[in-house]
Design a protein around this motif. Structure first.
Motif, short mmCIF file in Angstrom:
data_model
loop_
_atom_site.label_atom_id
_atom_site.label_comp_id
_atom_site.label_asym_id
_atom_site.label_seq_id
_atom_site.Cartn_x
_atom_site.Cartn_y
_atom_site.Cartn_z
N TRP A 28 -10.50 17.19 -20.18
CA TRP A 28 -10.65 16.17 -19.13
C TRP A 28 -10.89 14.81 -19.79
N ALA A 29 -11.76 14.80 -20.80
CA ALA A 29 -12.09 13.54 -21.49
C ALA A 29 -10.88 13.03 -22.27
N LYS A 30 -10.21 13.95 -22.96
CA LYS A 30 -9.07 13.57 -23.79
C LYS A 30 -7.99 12.90 -22.93
N ALA A 31 -7.76 13.45 -21.76
CA ALA A 31 -6.74 12.89 -20.87
C ALA A 31 -7.09 11.47 -20.44
N ARG A 32 -8.35 11.11 -20.56
CA ARG A 32 -8.80 9.76 -20.19
C ARG A 32 -9.11 8.89 -21.41
N PHE A 33 -8.73 9.37 -22.58
CA PHE A 33 -9.01 8.67 -23.84
C PHE A 33 -10.51 8.41 -24.01
N LEU A 34 -11.30 9.39 -23.59
CA LEU A 34 -12.76 9.28 -23.70
C LEU A 34 -13.25 10.30 -24.74
N PRO A 35 -14.44 10.10 -25.27
CA PRO A 35 -14.99 11.11 -26.19
C PRO A 35 -15.33 12.40 -25.43
N ARG A 36 -15.33 13.53 -26.12
CA ARG A 36 -15.63 14.82 -25.48
C ARG A 36 -16.96 14.78 -24.73
N THR A 37 -17.91 14.03 -25.31
CA THR A 37 -19.23 13.90 -24.68
C THR A 37 -19.11 13.44 -23.23
N ALA A 38 -18.21 12.50 -22.99
CA ALA A 38 -18.04 11.98 -21.63
C ALA A 38 -17.58 13.11 -20.70
N GLY A 39 -16.81 14.02 -21.24
CA GLY A 39 -16.36 15.17 -20.45
C GLY A 39 -17.54 16.07 -20.08
N HIS A 40 -18.44 16.23 -21.02
CA HIS A 40 -19.61 17.08 -20.74
C HIS A 40 -20.52 16.42 -19.70
N VAL A 41 -20.65 15.10 -19.79
CA VAL A 41 -21.46 14.37 -18.78
C VAL A 41 -20.82 14.57 -17.40
N ALA A 42 -19.51 14.40 -17.32
CA ALA A 42 -18.81 14.58 -16.04
C ALA A 42 -18.91 16.03 -15.57
N ASP A 187 -18.31 39.24 -7.69
CA ASP A 187 -17.16 39.60 -6.86
C ASP A 187 -15.96 38.76 -7.26
N LEU A 188 -16.23 37.53 -7.65
CA LEU A 188 -15.16 36.58 -7.97
C LEU A 188 -15.52 35.83 -9.25
N VAL A 189 -14.59 35.85 -10.22
CA VAL A 189 -14.76 35.08 -11.45
C VAL A 189 -13.73 33.96 -11.44
N ILE A 190 -14.19 32.75 -11.62
CA ILE A 190 -13.30 31.59 -11.64
C ILE A 190 -13.30 31.02 -13.05
N ARG A 191 -12.11 30.71 -13.60
CA ARG A 191 -12.06 29.95 -14.84
C ARG A 191 -11.20 28.73 -14.62
N THR A 192 -11.75 27.58 -14.98
CA THR A 192 -11.01 26.33 -14.83
C THR A 192 -10.24 26.02 -16.11
N SER A 215 -5.68 25.40 -13.14
CA SER A 215 -5.46 24.45 -14.24
C SER A 215 -6.37 23.22 -14.13
N ILE A 216 -7.08 23.09 -13.02
CA ILE A 216 -8.00 21.95 -12.83
C ILE A 216 -9.10 22.00 -13.91
N PRO A 219 -14.62 19.15 -14.70
CA PRO A 219 -15.18 17.96 -14.02
C PRO A 219 -14.45 17.61 -12.72
N ASP A 220 -13.21 18.09 -12.56
CA ASP A 220 -12.45 17.83 -11.33
C ASP A 220 -12.55 18.98 -10.33
N PHE A 221 -13.35 19.99 -10.63
CA PHE A 221 -13.46 21.14 -9.74
C PHE A 221 -14.42 20.80 -8.60
N LYS A 222 -13.86 20.23 -7.55
CA LYS A 222 -14.64 19.77 -6.39
C LYS A 222 -14.82 20.92 -5.40
N PRO A 223 -15.69 20.75 -4.40
CA PRO A 223 -15.90 21.80 -3.40
C PRO A 223 -14.61 22.30 -2.76
N GLU A 224 -13.60 21.42 -2.60
CA GLU A 224 -12.32 21.86 -2.02
C GLU A 224 -11.65 22.91 -2.92
#
Ligand code: IPE
Ligand code: IPE
Ligand code: MG
Length: 244
Positions: A28-42, A187-192, A215-216, A219-224
């Motif tokens: 997620w961070a890489k796609a935004r040219f951000l450091p990995r840390t920013a991905g963990h914060v998100a 009952d349900l295992v989700i992997r993003t 494939s989401i 950080p983009d895994f919203k309630p929807e």
């Protein structure tokens, strides 16, 4: 009930236990040219709304894979960042989780976490211990193989000291020595984020779980997105080896 998906979810058939492999913070961070840390914060940010959504749908158990026994193999700087974020998350979210009736519990070898994390964990577990809403299980320094091995060592010791009768050992004996002993199987295992593997998560417990991969990035895994996963689950035919 504010959108179509919510209306479609059968509230009588919501998974009791959802387990999530929260993957893809780095991508997620890489796609935004951000450091990995920013991905963990998100990634930490994304947790709040998912817990709330589970509350509103009546999911009783939510297990989040936050740090595996293999994640220590990452660069020290990244591990340190993850531990700092964990301590901060536990400190900052305690009040809101408590007010939402969430009961927090850790699984995994938490004694090996840095002191600041252990202190915050003990505080939040104690604060929320009598809550009756969502059981939020945080998998921290968790690895299923290590969990199973440690259960076997305890059982063998029990046989040696006479507290366990070898002829009485069955599946439930093992279950009772796992760190998930008080949690029903998922009952349900989700992997993003697109990978389709378990990465040493709940190997024993997922025997009859349904799997949902998206494939989401986490950080983009919203309630929807959670609603989509539950809808997919509700379309599955769980047979447990039997016949309809
Ligand atoms: C998940 O995101 C968080 C942890 C494993 C702690 P990643 O850090 O694995 O992100 P990717 O897989 O490199 O994109
Ligand atoms: C699994 O993700 C662990 C967590 C989400 C905490 P990883 O990113 O560590 O898994 P691999 O290395 O892709 O299998
Ligand atoms: Mg990953």
């Amino acid at each position: 009930m504010n959108n179509k998906n919510t209306l479609e979810i059968d509230l009588e058939n919501v998974p009791t236990h959802i387990a999530i492999i929260m993957d893809g913070n780095g991508r997620w961070a890489k796609a935004r040219f951000l450091p990995r840390t920013a991905g963990h914060v998100a990634g930490v940010e994304a947790i709040r709304d998912i817990v709330k959504k589970c509350s509103s749908l009546g999911v009783k158990y939510l297990t989040l894979y936050a740090f595996s026994t293999e994640n220590w193999n990452r660069p020290k700087l990244e591990v340190d960042t993850l531990m700092n974020l964990l301590a901060k998350y536990l400190r900052n979210e305690a009040k809101e989780l408590h007010s939402n009736n969430v009961k927090v519990n850790a699984i995994g070898f938490t004694d090996k976490l840095p002191a600041k994390c252990r202190v915050e964990l003990a505080k939040i577990e104690d604060l929320t211990k009598d809550n009756t809403g969502v059981n939020l299980n945080l998998a921290l320094n968790y690895g299923a193989r290590a969990d199973i091995s440690s259960a076997i060592v305890k059982i063998v010791n029990g046989c040696k000291d006479g507290s366990i009768d070898i002829d009485e050992i069955d599946e439930n004996t093992l279950k009772n020595y796992l760190s998930t002993k008080s949690i029903p199987d998922p009952d349900l295992v989700i992997r993003t984020s697109g990978e389709q593997r378990l990465s040493n998560f709940l190997l024993w417990e997922v025997a009859y779980a349904e799997f949902y991969f998206t494939s989401i990035h986490w950080p983009d895994f919203k309630p929807e997105e959670l609603e989509k996963a539950i809808l997919a689950y509700q379309g599955r035919d769980r047979r447990f080896g039997g016949l309809k």
